[in-house]
Design a protein around this motif. Structure first.
Motif, PDB file in Angstrom:
ATOM      1  N   ILE A 229       0.745  -1.254   0.027  1.00  0.00           N
ATOM      2  CA  ILE A 229       0.086  -0.061   0.114  1.00  0.00           C
ATOM      3  C   ILE A 229       0.721   1.428  -0.083  1.00  0.00           C
ATOM      4  CG2 ILE A 229      -1.771   1.360   1.199  1.00  0.00           C
ATOM      5  CD1 ILE A 229      -2.455  -1.251  -0.374  1.00  0.00           C
ATOM      6  N   CYS A 232       1.967   1.788  -3.340  1.00  0.00           N
ATOM      7  CA  CYS A 232       0.905   2.262  -4.209  1.00  0.00           C
ATOM      8  C   CYS A 232       0.693   3.829  -4.193  1.00  0.00           C
ATOM      9  CB  CYS A 232      -0.423   1.393  -3.918  1.00  0.00           C
ATOM     10  SG  CYS A 232      -0.324  -0.219  -4.472  1.00  0.00           S
ATOM     11  N   SER A 249      -5.608   6.028  -4.178  1.00  0.00           N
ATOM     12  CA  SER A 249      -4.764   4.959  -3.379  1.00  0.00           C
ATOM     13  C   SER A 249      -4.682   4.790  -2.152  1.00  0.00           C
ATOM     14  CB  SER A 249      -3.383   5.195  -4.199  1.00  0.00           C
ATOM     15  OG  SER A 249      -2.993   6.513  -3.650  1.00  0.00           O
ATOM     16  N   GLY A 253      -6.287   1.765  -0.426  1.00  0.00           N
ATOM     17  CA  GLY A 253      -5.365   1.223   0.499  1.00  0.00           C
ATOM     18  C   GLY A 253      -5.842   0.761   1.842  1.00  0.00           C
ATOM     19  N   TYR A 300      -8.857  -2.591  -6.766  1.00  0.00           N
ATOM     20  CA  TYR A 300      -8.043  -1.794  -6.443  1.00  0.00           C
ATOM     21  C   TYR A 300      -6.909  -1.274  -7.372  1.00  0.00           C
ATOM     22  CZ  TYR A 300      -4.373   0.707  -3.484  1.00  0.00           C
ATOM     23  OH  TYR A 300      -3.418   1.624  -2.799  1.00  0.00           O
TER      24      TYR A 300
END
Length: 324
Positions: A229, A232, A249, A253, A300
């Motif tokens: 995460i 990302c 994000s 996340g 995602y």
């Protein structure tokens, strides 16, 4: 009447749809999408025809990898419920035909990429095909529980190839896109393997739940989720993503980590020693949580790449205060 076996499937008439299935079109669609994002995020003007050729080459290369994978894995595919209907183990396409298709498409995609765009992108495409077909399919998949971790590089390279097709280079931000997919792959695929582990065990594929058990797999899923995460979110701090990307994000996340935590906690009931005949924790416990994480992981990844793509197509400015 003779019965077909997993090792010698009866010959059935081939249809054009069977050859399309050899190319793994669902996987190809994700490859095309991430490669297109890399090409657009490079922010380098590319003639629309050349851009289309680049994406075509990457799509064909992904399809070639899929055909080579199905050729080599026909024996284990025949043993797994999830894959036994594929064209080669089902006998609708001969293994030699799948191999020939994979080789021809590999050569075509790499040569066309080199001649139409640049040889650096072509070299990355060739490496990706080779890595997936040989390093992952022929070696890692059957030899180590880390098969998905290492082999995930093949699925992570398309945005770098797209970027290289546009610029002839691969800067840090291109590799950041690669890192996102690379570290996303283990929690995504291990979530799937938690509720398909019986298939993998039957085929002798050393997936993590088969080798280490469900509890260990859930713990590693949580660890990788906590790692991926921040990666990302990182594009918002490198000038690659903007405010919308940071929001998508970041919020997505949080949901990702929450689902990973719920999956991790789903093994709490196993502490009492509920084990299967192999001495491993029952992988069926928490199957719903595994499915939820698997499904959301796809959403995602699609959302963050779609946001990057939209920001660059619309010319949105990066977060200047956060840019490195």
């Amino acid at each position: 009447m003779a019965m077909a076996t997993a090792h010698s499937p009866s010959r059935a008439p081939s249809r054009w749809q069977d050859y399309v299935q050899l190319l793994k079109p669902r996987v190809m669609s994700l490859v095309v999408f991430t490669a297109l994002t890399g090409l657009v995020c490079a922010d380098r003007p590319v003639h629309p025809v050349l851009a289309a050729v680049a994406i075509l080459c990457i799509a064909v290369g992904a399809g070639a990898s899929g055909a080579l994978n199905m050729w080599y894995d026909a024996d284990i595919d025949a043993k797994m419920r999830r894959t036994r209907g594929r064209p080669v183990p089902a006998g609708r396409v001969q293994g030699a035909d799948a191999l020939a298709l994979g080789v021809v498409l590999s050569l075509f995609s790499v040569m066309l990429m080199g001649m139409a765009l640049n040889w650096f992108a072509a070299g990355l495409l060739a490496f990706t095909i080779l890595f997936y077909a040989v390093i992952y399919t022929m070696w890692l998949k059957r030899s180590t529980a880390q098969n998905i971790v290492i082999g995930g590089l093949a699925g992570a390279l398309p945005p770098v190839i797209g970027w290289a097709a546009a610029t002839g280079s691969a800067p840090l931000n291109a590799w950041l896109l690669c890192a996102i997919i690379f570290f996303w792959t283990p929690p995504h695929f291990w979530a799937l393997s938690l509720y398909t582990s019986e298939d993998y065990a039957k085929a002798g594929v050393p997936m993590m739940p088969v080798v280490a058990g469900a509890a260990s797999t859930r713990r590693q899923i949580l660890m990788y989720s906590l790692l991926v995460i921040p990666i990302c979110i990182a594009p918002a701090f490198t000038g690659l993503g903007g405010a919308a990307y940071l929001a998508v994000s970041g919020l997505g996340g949080l949901v990702f980590i929450l689902l990973a935590w719920r999956l991790f906690r789903s093994h709490a009931g196993e502490a009492g020693g509920q084990r299967n005949t192999d001495g491993l924790y029952d992988v069926r416990a928490g199957a719903k949580d595994a499915r939820n994480l698997f499904a959301f992981s796809i959403l995602y990844l699609a959302l963050i790449f779609a946001t990057l793509l939209a920001e660059h197509l619309m010319g949105a400015k990066p977060l200047e205060l956060l840019s490195l």
